[in-house]
Scaffold this active site. Structure first.
Site, PDB file in Angstrom:
ATOM      1  CG  ASP A 192      66.786  56.006  16.780  1.00  0.00           C
ATOM      2  OD1 ASP A 192      65.900  55.318  16.253  1.00  0.00           O
ATOM      3  OD2 ASP A 192      66.606  56.654  17.838  1.00  0.00           O
ATOM      4  NE  ARG A 247      57.767  53.631  17.285  1.00  0.00           N
ATOM      5  CZ  ARG A 247      58.325  54.835  17.250  1.00  0.00           C
ATOM      6  NH1 ARG A 247      58.215  55.561  16.167  1.00  0.00           N
ATOM      7  NH2 ARG A 247      58.971  55.302  18.289  1.00  0.00           N
ATOM      8  CB  CYS A 293      54.639  55.469  12.751  1.00  0.00           C
ATOM      9  SG  CYS A 293      56.095  54.744  13.458  1.00  0.00           S
ATOM     10  CE  LYS A 327      63.973  62.859  17.311  1.00  0.00           C
ATOM     11  NZ  LYS A 327      62.915  61.913  17.680  1.00  0.00           N
ATOM     12  CG  ASN A 328      64.714  60.481  20.612  1.00  0.00           C
ATOM     13  OD1 ASN A 328      63.851  61.253  20.171  1.00  0.00           O
ATOM     14  ND2 ASN A 328      65.133  59.415  19.940  1.00  0.00           N
ATOM     15  NE  ARG A 334      58.783  63.856  13.433  1.00  0.00           N
ATOM     16  CZ  ARG A 334      58.079  62.811  13.805  1.00  0.00           C
ATOM     17  NH1 ARG A 334      57.533  62.044  12.907  1.00  0.00           N
ATOM     18  NH2 ARG A 334      57.892  62.539  15.079  1.00  0.00           N
TER      19      ARG A 334
HETATM   20  C1  EPZ Z   1      62.288  55.564  21.362  1.00  0.00           C
HETATM   21  O1  EPZ Z   1      61.019  55.196  20.827  1.00  0.00           O
HETATM   22  C2  EPZ Z   1      62.826  56.653  20.484  1.00  0.00           C
HETATM   23  N1  EPZ Z   1      61.905  57.787  20.523  1.00  0.00           N
HETATM   24  C3  EPZ Z   1      63.016  56.123  19.070  1.00  0.00           C
HETATM   25  O2  EPZ Z   1      63.604  57.145  18.290  1.00  0.00           O
HETATM   26  C4  EPZ Z   1      63.960  54.927  19.108  1.00  0.00           C
HETATM   27  O3  EPZ Z   1      64.071  54.373  17.820  1.00  0.00           O
HETATM   28  C5  EPZ Z   1      63.420  53.867  20.063  1.00  0.00           C
HETATM   29  O4  EPZ Z   1      63.187  54.464  21.379  1.00  0.00           O
HETATM   30  C6  EPZ Z   1      64.352  52.684  20.257  1.00  0.00           C
HETATM   31  O5  EPZ Z   1      65.584  53.121  20.716  1.00  0.00           O
HETATM   32  C7  EPZ Z   1      61.982  58.664  21.538  1.00  0.00           C
HETATM   33  O6  EPZ Z   1      62.782  58.537  22.451  1.00  0.00           O
HETATM   34  C8  EPZ Z   1      61.043  59.816  21.493  1.00  0.00           C
HETATM   35  P1  EPZ Z   1      60.460  51.600  22.376  1.00  0.00           P
HETATM   36  P2  EPZ Z   1      60.016  54.288  21.675  1.00  0.00           P
HETATM   37  O7  EPZ Z   1      59.237  51.752  23.206  1.00  0.00           O
HETATM   38  O8  EPZ Z   1      60.177  54.576  23.115  1.00  0.00           O
HETATM   39  C9  EPZ Z   1      57.873  47.801  20.976  1.00  0.00           C
HETATM   40  C10 EPZ Z   1      63.938  58.422  16.303  1.00  0.00           C
HETATM   41  O9  EPZ Z   1      64.204  58.226  15.083  1.00  0.00           O
HETATM   42  N2  EPZ Z   1      56.923  48.251  22.017  1.00  0.00           N
HETATM   43  O10 EPZ Z   1      61.761  51.406  23.064  1.00  0.00           O
HETATM   44  O11 EPZ Z   1      58.678  54.452  21.062  1.00  0.00           O
HETATM   45  C11 EPZ Z   1      57.998  48.822  19.850  1.00  0.00           C
HETATM   46  O12 EPZ Z   1      56.969  48.651  18.892  1.00  0.00           O
HETATM   47  C12 EPZ Z   1      63.018  57.509  17.036  1.00  0.00           C
HETATM   48  O13 EPZ Z   1      64.381  59.390  16.946  1.00  0.00           O
HETATM   49  C13 EPZ Z   1      55.793  47.495  22.296  1.00  0.00           C
HETATM   50  O14 EPZ Z   1      55.541  46.446  21.654  1.00  0.00           O
HETATM   51  O15 EPZ Z   1      60.586  52.846  21.380  1.00  0.00           O
HETATM   52  C14 EPZ Z   1      59.388  48.530  19.326  1.00  0.00           C
HETATM   53  O16 EPZ Z   1      59.339  47.435  18.459  1.00  0.00           O
HETATM   54  C15 EPZ Z   1      62.164  56.625  16.255  1.00  0.00           C
HETATM   55  N3  EPZ Z   1      54.956  47.911  23.287  1.00  0.00           N
HETATM   56  C16 EPZ Z   1      60.169  48.151  20.590  1.00  0.00           C
HETATM   57  O17 EPZ Z   1      59.163  47.750  21.539  1.00  0.00           O
HETATM   58  C17 EPZ Z   1      55.183  49.031  24.022  1.00  0.00           C
HETATM   59  O18 EPZ Z   1      54.385  49.362  24.912  1.00  0.00           O
HETATM   60  C18 EPZ Z   1      61.002  49.269  21.219  1.00  0.00           C
HETATM   61  O19 EPZ Z   1      60.206  50.445  21.321  1.00  0.00           O
HETATM   62  C19 EPZ Z   1      56.339  49.782  23.753  1.00  0.00           C
HETATM   63  C20 EPZ Z   1      57.200  49.381  22.736  1.00  0.00           C
END
Ligand code: EPZ
Length: 425
Positions: free
Chosen positions: A313, A130, A125, A30-31, A405
């Site tokens: 995840d 996030r 969320c 999915k991702n 989802r």
């Molecule tokens: C991706 O989310 C995945 N989603 C998530 O999968 C996964 O848990 C996550 O990466 C971590 O591996 C998709 O690929 C669609 P991040 P993403 O930006 O990109 C903080 C699932 O269950 N952050 O790497 O949104 C953030 O809050 C899901 O399939 C900021 O502070 O994750 C988090 O604490 C859920 N500012 C950390 O960084 C930003 O601009 C990592 O988030 C971006 C992120």
């Protein structure tokens, strides 16, 4: 426009205590599919994707892409052809971004392709605040003007210009947004501290097939030479390493023996290492992984990390496994600040789990008993299904739409492995 089927009242009924045996085919990731569908916005030509999982997040994104002007044709259950002769309306509305944060993946492609994007800010969320500040800082470095107004990000640029972007901390979709945007920018972009997740590497592979010039994907430094235009391409989405890891835990927790097919063991290095430390027997070959009975299970500490570390995840699933392992262990969730929503439900089923900040302390083994439980997000919901498989008696998992989802046909796949699980509509 494809219709999105939401069945908020669906529940899953599981009769626990049956060990899993047999083979299961892992679906496409999915991702990886989500950013790759969004990448189709970067060209007027046709992008064909195969091995796209049949899950609700894909339907949601296809609906958004259609609203933006993409023609999205489904060629088969897992095959899509997308073409975007023109972006008619570069806006991702609140209504869609609210239901799926990954909608933010259209931001980079839209600014790069048509110089303008209006995307609702996702907001918090179930698993944490996030924010998307790292995406926005990166796009600003490439010359986009960013305004935040009325809950929306408005980004504009006549043409993006290559620059060095160093992420303050790793972000997966942030890296993906910048990869897509930089592919059409003027000049060279260097992404530092980039995410190394296989989904990022797979997106880069698609972009290269579309004519992008990218080096270093899969490492912390990615260099992108912008090109004038991208073109048609075909691509097969990588297997879903999180679905694969979920099935490994399902086998482990029920004392079963299963083989995963269509999987990439190299994407599961840290997971396989962790499960072996727990005492499970795991063999791998090209495209397959076999897990055998590993009882007694030993408790082993874990900290979630960006790839190549153990994925957040799979944290909830691993926690359920630890409720059945002998001894005490600690799980440190280092990626998201609030990803323990499954804990109160697992406690109701008999687990002994203490929480303090980002850490969970688990004492095992504790017998689990079936209960009515409610899922709060995708991975939490599958962890409750796993707990149900290990529990004595009947478990009823509510709010199954979270599961739909991101997991394709989870109950059919588990049934085929011998689980007693059914959907109540
Ligand atoms: C991706 O989310 C995945 N989603 C998530 O999968 C996964 O848990 C996550 O990466 C971590 O591996 C998709 O690929 C669609 P991040 P993403 O930006 O990109 C903080 C699932 O269950 N952050 O790497 O949104 C953030 O809050 C899901 O399939 C900021 O502070 O994750 C988090 O604490 C859920 N500012 C950390 O960084 C930003 O601009 C990592 O988030 C971006 C992120």
């Amino acid at each position: 426009m494809p219709r999105i089927q939401v069945r908020p009242v669906d529940r899953l009924r599981i009769e626990g205590g049956k060990s899993l045996h047999g083979s299961v085919r892992v679906s496409g990731a999915k991702n990886a599919a989500l950013p790759e569908l969004a990448a189709a916005l970067l060209t007027a030509d046709e992008v064909r994707l195969d091995n796209v999982p049949d899950v609700r997040d894909v339907q949601t994104l296809v609906r958004l892409l259609s609203d933006l002007g993409a023609r999205c044709e489904r060629l088969g259950r897992h095959r899509w052809a997308l073409s975007t002769p023109e972006v008619v309306n570069p806006e991702a509305p609140y209504e869609l971004v609210r239901t799926m944060r990954a909608s933010v993946l259209v931001l980079g492609p839209l600014v790069a392709r048509c110089g303008r994007a209006r995307v609702s800010l996702p907001g918090g969320c179930a698993i944490g605040a996030r924010p998307i500040d790292r995406h926005l800082d990166g796009l600003a470095k490439l010359g986009a003007e960013i305004k935040l107004e009325h809950g929306y990000v408005e980004a504009s640029a006549t043409r993006l210009t290559g620059a060095t972007v160093e992420f303050s901390d790793v972000t997966v979709t942030g890296t993906e947004n910048l990869l897509m945007a930089a592919s059409l920018a003027r000049g060279t972009t260097v992404l530092k501290n980039a995410a190394q997740e296989p989904e990022v590497t797979d997106l880069a592979a698609l972009l290269v097939r579309m004519g992008a010039r990218i080096e270093g994907a899969g490492s912390p430094t990615i260099t992108i030479e912008g090109v004038e235009a991208l073109h048609a391409a075909e691509h097969r989405v990588i297997p879903d390493r999180i679905e694969a890891g979920t099935f490994l835990v399902a086998a482990a927790i029920t004392g079963g023996k299963i083989t995963l097919e269509d999987v990439e063991p190299a994407h599961l290095g840290a997971v396989i290492e962790q499960l072996r430390a727990v005492g499970l027997t795991i063999e791998c070959g090209a495209g397959w992984i076999r897990i055998g009975n590993g009882r007694p299970l030993r408790a082993v500490d874990l900290a979630t990390r960006p790839f190549p570390g153990f994925p957040t995840d799979l944290q909830a699933q691993y926690m359920v496994l630890m409720t059945q392992a002998g001894g005490a262990c600690e799980l440190d969730e280092t990626i998201f600040e609030n990803r323990f929503m499954h804990v109160p439900e697992l406690r109701r089923m008999g687990a002994s789990i203490g929480l303090a900040g980002s850490k969970a302390a688990i004492e095992g083994p504790t017998p689990l008993t079936g209960a009515e439980v409610t899922a709060s997000d995708l991975r939490a919901s599958v962890s409750l299904v796993l707990a149900g498989l290990a529990a004595r008696g009947e478990t009823l998992v509510h709010r199954v739409y979270h599961l739909d989802r991101g997991y394709e046909g989870v109950e059919e796949k588990l049934q085929a492995l011998g689980a007693r699980i059914e959907r109540i509509r």
